[in-house]
Design an enzyme around this catalytic site. Structure first.
Site, short mmCIF file in Angstrom:
data_model
loop_
_atom_site.label_atom_id
_atom_site.label_comp_id
_atom_site.label_asym_id
_atom_site.label_seq_id
_atom_site.Cartn_x
_atom_site.Cartn_y
_atom_site.Cartn_z
N ASP A 126 -0.44 -8.58 3.07
CA ASP A 126 0.77 -7.96 2.48
C ASP A 126 0.79 -6.49 2.93
O ASP A 126 0.79 -5.58 2.12
CB ASP A 126 0.80 -8.09 0.95
CG ASP A 126 -0.40 -7.44 0.26
OD1 ASP A 126 -1.48 -7.30 0.90
OD2 ASP A 126 -0.27 -7.03 -0.91
N ASP A 163 -4.55 -3.59 4.65
CA ASP A 163 -4.30 -4.79 5.46
C ASP A 163 -4.16 -4.39 6.93
O ASP A 163 -4.61 -5.12 7.82
CB ASP A 163 -2.99 -5.46 5.04
CG ASP A 163 -2.93 -5.79 3.56
OD1 ASP A 163 -3.07 -6.95 3.19
OD2 ASP A 163 -2.72 -4.83 2.76
N ASP A 191 -9.27 -4.39 2.14
CA ASP A 191 -9.15 -5.65 2.90
C ASP A 191 -10.07 -5.71 4.11
O ASP A 191 -10.47 -6.79 4.54
CB ASP A 191 -7.69 -5.84 3.34
CG ASP A 191 -6.77 -6.08 2.15
OD1 ASP A 191 -7.27 -6.44 1.07
OD2 ASP A 191 -5.55 -5.90 2.31
C1 BDR Z 1 -5.70 -5.22 -2.94
O1 BDR Z 1 -4.37 -5.02 -3.42
C2 BDR Z 1 -3.56 -4.49 -2.37
O2 BDR Z 1 -2.92 -3.34 -2.84
C3 BDR Z 1 -4.49 -4.13 -1.25
O3 BDR Z 1 -3.86 -4.35 0.01
C4 BDR Z 1 -5.68 -5.04 -1.44
O4 BDR Z 1 -5.47 -6.28 -0.83
C5 BDR Z 1 -6.64 -4.27 -3.67
O5 BDR Z 1 -6.66 -4.52 -5.05
CA CA Z 2 -3.69 -6.53 0.86
#
Ligand code: BDR
Ligand code: CA
Length: 304
Positions: free
Chosen positions: A10, A15, A237
């Site tokens: 996402d 990411d 991530d």
């Molecule tokens: C996760 O939530 C998203 O904001 C970040 O990309 C990560 O995957 C961290 O809690």
């Molecule tokens: Ca993420």
């Protein structure tokens, strides 16, 4: 032989770094990317994913758009820093026509499926939809390494981590599917903090993808320092991708983990039998320790 890997993202600053690491690490072959709602609406997360791949020398990787909304939950408020489209040129490669859940089913039923680790880095809506359409996905996928959850304290609420709280019903489907699941949660991503000195080492690699990763991460590193008073920032991530490259950087413990679907204060919690008192069968290998130096070594080797 390179380890085939699919990321569900996402995008999202962390990411983005995970994509660049998965696409460039010599031990990995990034077979495809599926995209979910999460840090921003789907249109933004898809566009950011495609722009990062194109700008990061990974324009050949196919991208599949997935779910716009959670199965049941309303959208969460998210960090405004994550809402804008990255200031990068649009990608030349078109978005794939197939939707993420259908792609995952076709891919995992194909001969490449059992050789490909799935790395969910977003709310788990795409995976849940795919599992409901094709339960054999859980037999065909050899392993999941997910950035999700926390067995102590969440970041969206004291109980819940963002990727779980954004779609708890989907996470429930994924966590009870019976496939080998490794949880890279907040307790271990916190141990992989990246300092300004580490960022300087990343920039010194001199590759366009290291520079891109550093540019995307730097404002978030500043936020961790000024708002949280941490010595460095988390690239949540990227920790899951690094744990695929070097499983020994993560210490895990098998635990029984349920997803809280009710609760006035606890919805979205990954309820873990952490000590093992309750003697329920383990369904998750939960990350309980992370070697920061090994994590940094994977990050630097991948982006050089
Ligand atoms: C996760 O939530 C998203 O904001 C970040 O990309 C990560 O995957 C961290 O809690
Ligand atoms: Ca993420």
């Amino acid at each position: 032989m390179k380890q085939k890997i699919i990321l569900d993202v996402d995008t999202g600053f962390d990411d983005a770094v995970a994509l660049l690491l998965a696409g460039h690490h010599p031990a990995l072959e990034l077979a495809a990317v599926t995209v979910c709602h999460g840090n921003a609406p789907l249109a933004v997360t898809v566009e950011n994913t495609r722009r990062v791949l194109a700008a990061g020398g990974l324009g050949h990787v196919p991208v599949y758009a997935g779910a716009e909304r959670a199965l049941v939950a309303p959208p969460l408020k998210t960090d405004p820093l994550q809402h804008h489209r990255f200031d990068l040129p649009p990608a030349a490669r078109p978005l794939e026509r197939q939707r993420a859940a259908e792609f995952l089913i076709d891919y995992y039923l194909s001969p490449a499926g059992p050789e490909t680790v799935l790395v969910p880095l977003a709310p788990q809506t795409n995976l849940a939809l795919a599992l409901r359409l094709e339960p054999r996905l859980a037999e065909r996928c050899p392993r999941l390494v997910t950035m999700a959850g926390a067995y102590l304290e969440g970041n969206s609420t004291p109980s819940a981590e963002f990727n779980i709280l954004a779609d708890p019903e989907a996470a429930h489907i994924v966590f009870t599917a019976g496939w080998p699941l490794t949880m890279v949660g907040l307790e271990v991503t916190a141990q992989a903090y990246v300092t300004p000195a580490d960022l300087a080492r990343l920039r010194a690699l001199g590759t366009p993808w290291a520079a891109l990763a550093a540019d995307i991460f730097e404002p978030h590193l500043r936020w961790w320092q000024t708002e949280m008073n941490w010595p460095g920032g988390q690239i949540y991530d990227a920790c899951a991708v690094a744990a695929v490259v070097d499983p020994a950087l993560l210490t895990t413990k098998p635990m029984h983990v349920d997803i809280e679907l009710g609760g006035a204060f606890t919805r979205g919690r990954t309820v873990a039998d952490a000590i093992g008192w309750h003697r329920q069968p383990a369904n998750v290998d939960v990350g309980v320790g992370l070697d920061r130096e090994r994590f940094l070594a994977v990050l630097l080797a991948g982006l050089q």
